[in-house]
Design a protein around this motif. Sequence first.
Motif, PDB file in Angstrom:
ATOM      1  N   MET A   1      -9.472 -32.646 -21.863  1.00 21.36           N
ATOM      2  CA  MET A   1      -9.632 -31.416 -21.094  1.00 21.36           C
ATOM      3  C   MET A   1      -9.805 -30.229 -22.034  1.00 21.36           C
ATOM      4  SD  MET A   1      -6.721 -31.988 -18.143  1.00 21.36           S
ATOM      5  CE  MET A   1      -6.806 -30.285 -17.595  1.00 21.36           C
ATOM      6  N   PRO A   2     -10.667 -29.258 -21.647  1.00 21.79           N
ATOM      7  CA  PRO A   2     -10.829 -28.049 -22.455  1.00 21.79           C
ATOM      8  C   PRO A   2      -9.875 -26.942 -22.033  1.00 21.79           C
ATOM      9  CG  PRO A   2     -12.463 -28.049 -20.725  1.00 21.79           C
ATOM     10  CD  PRO A   2     -11.638 -29.310 -20.540  1.00 21.79           C
ATOM     11  N   TYR A   3      -9.584 -26.060 -22.975  1.00 21.08           N
ATOM     12  CA  TYR A   3      -8.852 -24.820 -22.718  1.00 21.08           C
ATOM     13  C   TYR A   3      -9.816 -23.647 -22.874  1.00 21.08           C
ATOM     14  CZ  TYR A   3      -4.089 -26.835 -23.530  1.00 21.08           C
ATOM     15  OH  TYR A   3      -2.905 -27.538 -23.472  1.00 21.08           O
ATOM     16  N   PHE A   4      -9.668 -22.641 -22.012  1.00 24.06           N
ATOM     17  CA  PHE A   4     -10.422 -21.405 -22.159  1.00 24.06           C
ATOM     18  C   PHE A   4      -9.442 -20.232 -22.275  1.00 24.06           C
ATOM     19  CE2 PHE A   4     -13.316 -24.311 -19.978  1.00 24.06           C
ATOM     20  CZ  PHE A   4     -14.430 -24.213 -20.806  1.00 24.06           C
ATOM     21  N   HIS A   5      -9.724 -19.355 -23.224  1.00 25.33           N
ATOM     22  CA  HIS A   5      -8.843 -18.229 -23.555  1.00 25.33           C
ATOM     23  C   HIS A   5      -9.024 -17.101 -22.547  1.00 25.33           C
ATOM     24  CE1 HIS A   5      -6.616 -15.312 -25.711  1.00 25.33           C
ATOM     25  NE2 HIS A   5      -7.426 -15.075 -26.730  1.00 25.33           N
ATOM     26  N   VAL A   6      -7.905 -16.598 -22.009  1.00 22.75           N
ATOM     27  CA  VAL A   6      -7.925 -15.456 -21.095  1.00 22.75           C
ATOM     28  C   VAL A   6      -7.058 -14.341 -21.672  1.00 22.75           C
ATOM     29  CG1 VAL A   6      -8.358 -16.852 -19.045  1.00 22.75           C
ATOM     30  CG2 VAL A   6      -5.993 -16.367 -19.716  1.00 22.75           C
ATOM     31  N   ALA A   7      -7.345 -13.104 -21.278  1.00 24.59           N
ATOM     32  CA  ALA A   7      -6.617 -11.953 -21.803  1.00 24.59           C
ATOM     33  C   ALA A   7      -5.222 -11.834 -21.201  1.00 24.59           C
ATOM     34  CB  ALA A   7      -7.410 -10.669 -21.551  1.00 24.59           C
ATOM     35  N   ASP A   8      -5.071 -12.219 -19.925  1.00 24.80           N
ATOM     36  CA  ASP A   8      -3.807 -12.057 -19.207  1.00 24.80           C
ATOM     37  C   ASP A   8      -3.630 -13.271 -18.300  1.00 24.80           C
ATOM     38  OD1 ASP A   8      -1.885 -11.384 -17.193  1.00 24.80           O
ATOM     39  OD2 ASP A   8      -2.201  -9.248 -17.552  1.00 24.80           O
ATOM     40  N   ILE A   9      -2.701 -14.144 -18.643  1.00 29.94           N
ATOM     41  CA  ILE A   9      -2.536 -15.393 -17.911  1.00 29.94           C
ATOM     42  C   ILE A   9      -2.152 -15.156 -16.451  1.00 29.94           C
ATOM     43  CG2 ILE A   9      -0.141 -15.707 -18.634  1.00 29.94           C
ATOM     44  CD1 ILE A   9      -2.705 -18.537 -18.215  1.00 29.94           C
ATOM     45  N   ASP A  10      -1.285 -14.188 -16.196  1.00 32.08           N
ATOM     46  CA  ASP A  10      -0.854 -13.932 -14.823  1.00 32.08           C
ATOM     47  C   ASP A  10      -2.009 -13.420 -13.971  1.00 32.08           C
ATOM     48  OD1 ASP A  10       2.061 -14.510 -15.035  1.00 32.08           O
ATOM     49  OD2 ASP A  10       1.975 -12.886 -16.490  1.00 32.08           O
ATOM     50  N   ALA A  11      -2.776 -12.488 -14.517  1.00 31.79           N
ATOM     51  CA  ALA A  11      -3.930 -11.962 -13.788  1.00 31.79           C
ATOM     52  C   ALA A  11      -4.970 -13.056 -13.566  1.00 31.79           C
ATOM     53  CB  ALA A  11      -4.548 -10.788 -14.558  1.00 31.79           C
ATOM     54  N   ALA A  12      -5.150 -13.929 -14.557  1.00 33.41           N
ATOM     55  CA  ALA A  12      -6.130 -15.003 -14.430  1.00 33.41           C
ATOM     56  C   ALA A  12      -5.702 -16.020 -13.368  1.00 33.41           C
ATOM     57  CB  ALA A  12      -6.337 -15.692 -15.776  1.00 33.41           C
ATOM     58  N   MET A  13      -4.420 -16.340 -13.321  1.00 33.10           N
ATOM     59  CA  MET A  13      -3.931 -17.270 -12.307  1.00 33.10           C
ATOM     60  C   MET A  13      -4.135 -16.698 -10.904  1.00 33.10           C
ATOM     61  SD  MET A  13      -0.436 -18.458 -14.294  1.00 33.10           S
ATOM     62  CE  MET A  13       0.264 -19.417 -12.943  1.00 33.10           C
ATOM     63  N   LYS A  14      -3.875 -15.427 -10.747  1.00 35.90           N
ATOM     64  CA  LYS A  14      -4.095 -14.768  -9.454  1.00 35.90           C
ATOM     65  C   LYS A  14      -5.568 -14.797  -9.093  1.00 35.90           C
ATOM     66  CE  LYS A  14      -3.417 -10.365  -7.040  1.00 35.90           C
ATOM     67  NZ  LYS A  14      -2.925  -8.965  -7.162  1.00 35.90           N
TER      68      LYS A  14
ATOM     69  N   VAL B   1     -10.566 -29.917 -13.028  1.00 34.37           N
ATOM     70  CA  VAL B   1      -9.383 -29.305 -13.615  1.00 34.37           C
ATOM     71  C   VAL B   1      -9.620 -28.965 -15.080  1.00 34.37           C
ATOM     72  CG1 VAL B   1      -7.736 -30.355 -12.022  1.00 34.37           C
ATOM     73  CG2 VAL B   1      -8.381 -31.570 -14.104  1.00 34.37           C
ATOM     74  N   PHE B   2      -8.968 -27.888 -15.536  1.00 32.25           N
ATOM     75  CA  PHE B   2      -9.079 -27.424 -16.912  1.00 32.25           C
ATOM     76  C   PHE B   2      -7.904 -26.509 -17.186  1.00 32.25           C
ATOM     77  CE2 PHE B   2     -11.158 -24.454 -14.136  1.00 32.25           C
ATOM     78  CZ  PHE B   2     -10.944 -23.189 -14.675  1.00 32.25           C
ATOM     79  N   TYR B   3      -7.738 -26.133 -18.446  1.00 38.36           N
ATOM     80  CA  TYR B   3      -6.663 -25.222 -18.830  1.00 38.36           C
ATOM     81  C   TYR B   3      -7.194 -23.798 -19.005  1.00 38.36           C
ATOM     82  CZ  TYR B   3      -3.619 -29.150 -20.371  1.00 38.36           C
ATOM     83  OH  TYR B   3      -2.834 -30.278 -20.448  1.00 38.36           O
ATOM     84  N   ILE B   4      -6.360 -22.829 -18.673  1.00 36.56           N
ATOM     85  CA  ILE B   4      -6.557 -21.461 -19.138  1.00 36.56           C
ATOM     86  C   ILE B   4      -5.345 -21.096 -19.985  1.00 36.56           C
ATOM     87  CG2 ILE B   4      -8.114 -20.642 -17.329  1.00 36.56           C
ATOM     88  CD1 ILE B   4      -5.691 -19.447 -15.883  1.00 36.56           C
ATOM     89  N   MET B   5      -5.571 -20.308 -21.030  1.00 34.98           N
ATOM     90  CA  MET B   5      -4.493 -19.990 -21.958  1.00 34.98           C
ATOM     91  C   MET B   5      -4.629 -18.578 -22.496  1.00 34.98           C
ATOM     92  SD  MET B   5      -3.150 -22.164 -25.229  1.00 34.98           S
ATOM     93  CE  MET B   5      -1.432 -21.948 -25.733  1.00 34.98           C
TER      94      MET B   5
END
Length: 262
Positions: free
Chosen positions: A203-216, A248-252
């Motif tokens: 599975m790949p991970y993609f980098h996000v600036a704010d995990i909480d905002a990205a989950m929302k 499915v994939f990861y955000i981090m």
Amino acid sequence: MYTVTKYPHGTFNWADSSSTNSEAARQFYMDLFGWGKIDIPIGEGMTYTMFQHQGQHVAALSDATPEALEQNIPSHWSCYVAVDDVDALLPQVTANGGQIIYGPTDVFDSGRMAFLMDPEGAALGLWQARDHIGAGIVNTVGAMCWNELLTRDAEAAKAFYSKLLGWEYYGDEHYIHISNRGRNNGGMIEMDENFGEMPPMWMPYFHVADIDAAMKRVEELGGRVVTQKMEAPDTGWFTVVEDPAGAVFYIMQLVKADPWEE
């Protein structure tokens, strides 16, 4: 600092998604990560969408093939490793207990590829670059930053990939780090009963600036947050999410991303 012009042999270089609802998934990723796109016709009414970020290719998405739909293969992400010579590696795949499930084949002028299945059942792409090296930018917000194997037998997986690609490993029983030619190159987790019947997979991970905002935002865009937010000490926060088509994939959110150095 994060732009790539050449991937060393054995380095993760690309990820793409095969989707049973490409229209919804395509818009989901563009809205979630702010990606642009280039649509490439690949025959029989199918499209390969190259996602763009900061003027570079970052990942891709395609329609599930008719064969995949007939076999009820769900939407999923695939990870790829850059190799110097696809054809030369394939005998080593089978000699070490793996299978060749696709290829080798030329992809226009972009490169040559094959897909293998490791002894535990996880699929991985091998990519010999020509005009397309893979992701042109990594480890920054909106780009791929990690790749991870979920496996039922970590020791068997380590032995297979070490023989095939020369990978080395460090870490402990909780998390295995992959090193390729002295560079951090992903990780492995040995699944236990808490993973249920989940099959082995990369599975790949993609980098996000704010995990909480990205989950929302995932939920707002019709996706689903699969796991709670988790912390990787001294590294960042991550979670597993699912796009509207079920891939499915990861955000981090990384504390500090590793720079790309050539």
